[in-house]
Design a protein around this motif. Structure first.
Motif, short mmCIF file in Angstrom:
data_model
loop_
_atom_site.label_atom_id
_atom_site.label_comp_id
_atom_site.label_asym_id
_atom_site.label_seq_id
_atom_site.Cartn_x
_atom_site.Cartn_y
_atom_site.Cartn_z
N ILE A 45 39.45 -6.68 -35.96
CA ILE A 45 38.31 -6.52 -35.06
C ILE A 45 37.08 -7.19 -35.66
CG2 ILE A 45 36.80 -4.85 -33.92
CD1 ILE A 45 39.25 -2.88 -34.15
N ALA A 47 33.05 -7.64 -34.80
CA ALA A 47 31.91 -7.29 -33.96
C ALA A 47 31.13 -8.56 -33.64
CB ALA A 47 31.01 -6.28 -34.68
N LEU A 71 34.51 -7.22 -30.51
CA LEU A 71 33.82 -6.00 -30.13
C LEU A 71 32.41 -6.41 -29.73
CD1 LEU A 71 33.17 -2.93 -30.03
CD2 LEU A 71 32.81 -3.06 -32.50
N MET A 85 29.47 2.34 -33.35
CA MET A 85 30.49 1.39 -32.88
C MET A 85 31.14 0.66 -34.05
SD MET A 85 28.47 -0.05 -29.53
CE MET A 85 29.65 -1.31 -29.08
N ASP A 88 33.19 3.38 -36.05
CA ASP A 88 34.32 3.89 -35.28
C ASP A 88 35.42 2.84 -35.11
OD1 ASP A 88 35.45 6.10 -33.58
OD2 ASP A 88 35.29 4.54 -32.03
N SER A 89 35.03 1.59 -34.94
CA SER A 89 36.01 0.51 -34.74
C SER A 89 36.70 0.11 -36.05
CB SER A 89 35.35 -0.71 -34.12
OG SER A 89 34.47 -1.33 -35.05
N THR A 91 35.57 -2.17 -38.07
CA THR A 91 35.38 -3.59 -38.36
C THR A 91 34.68 -3.79 -39.70
OG1 THR A 91 34.56 -5.70 -37.55
CG2 THR A 91 33.17 -3.80 -37.13
N ILE A 145 37.51 -4.78 -27.56
CA ILE A 145 37.21 -3.35 -27.40
C ILE A 145 35.86 -3.24 -26.72
CG2 ILE A 145 36.76 -1.17 -28.57
CD1 ILE A 145 38.37 -2.20 -30.93
N TYR A 147 32.99 -0.26 -25.45
CA TYR A 147 32.63 1.15 -25.59
C TYR A 147 31.97 1.65 -24.32
CZ TYR A 147 33.98 1.82 -30.39
OH TYR A 147 34.72 1.98 -31.53
N GLY A 157 35.76 4.01 -27.36
CA GLY A 157 36.22 2.63 -27.28
C GLY A 157 37.45 2.50 -26.41
N MET A 159 40.43 -0.04 -25.61
CA MET A 159 41.06 -1.20 -26.22
C MET A 159 41.83 -2.00 -25.16
SD MET A 159 42.22 0.39 -29.88
CE MET A 159 43.37 1.57 -29.21
#
Length: 170
Positions: A45, A47, A71, A85, A88-89, A91, A145, A147, A157, A159
């Motif tokens: 991932i 961002a 993301l 974000m 949580d992801s 990345t 992803i 959110y 999120g 996916m």
């Protein structure tokens, strides 16, 4: 295919510049090769913090060309939401433009200290290797992803896989 067939045709007009299909494809390859060199591949991932300009497209396409999943993060989001974000992801890479880095300096300093790698899109698009990556991406691999607004509390999120994306486009 479109870049090969219609390379000199205009791909889009944005607030900052106009790109042909060939130019968009080459810049996306440059971004993709930069990311691949950092170990990005399927299920990684990245961002992407972008204003609504040409680099939003270049960054997203570059992430997909590397095999990774993007993301999208709006640079006007509050720091708490962006922080959530990113954490949580899971990345470890955030790509954005020099302008946003300057505008959100405190946020980027905080994320750099946490080990998040920051990539400047203009530099990657302008200096990266523009050759085809030839990355094999599984059909069910993550594409991006998004959110939710978080109206029920914390954002969640969603996916989207390559399969989902292709079904949507078709």
């Amino acid at each position: 295919d479109t870049a090969e067939k219609y390379g000199d045709r205009r791909a889009f007009v944005s607030v900052d510049r106009t790109l042909t299909y060939k130019e968009l494809n080459e810049e996306a390859y440059a971004v993709g090769n930069t990311l691949k060199g950092m170990g990005v591949g399927p299920e990684t991932i990245v961002a992407v913090m972008a204003d609504r300009n040409s680099y939003a497209y270049v960054m997203r396409q570059g992430v997909l060309k590397s095999g990774g999943a993007f993301l999208p993060i709006d640079p006007v989001y509050p720091e708490d939401r962006i922080r959530f974000m990113i954490e949580d992801s899971g990345t470890g890479i955030l790509m954005t433009t020099a302008d946003i880095i300057e505008r959100r300096k405190d946020l980027f300093e905080e994320n750099t200290l946490k080990g998040i790698k920051i990539i400047e899109a203009e530099k990657a698009a302008g200096e990266g290797d523009r050759s085809d990556l030839n990355v094999e991406v599984p059909f069910d691999a993550l594409a991006y992803i998004i959110y939710t607004s978080g109206s029920t509390g914390r954002p969640k999120g969603a996916m989207i896989t390559n399969r989902n994306l292709i079904n949507y486009v078709e």
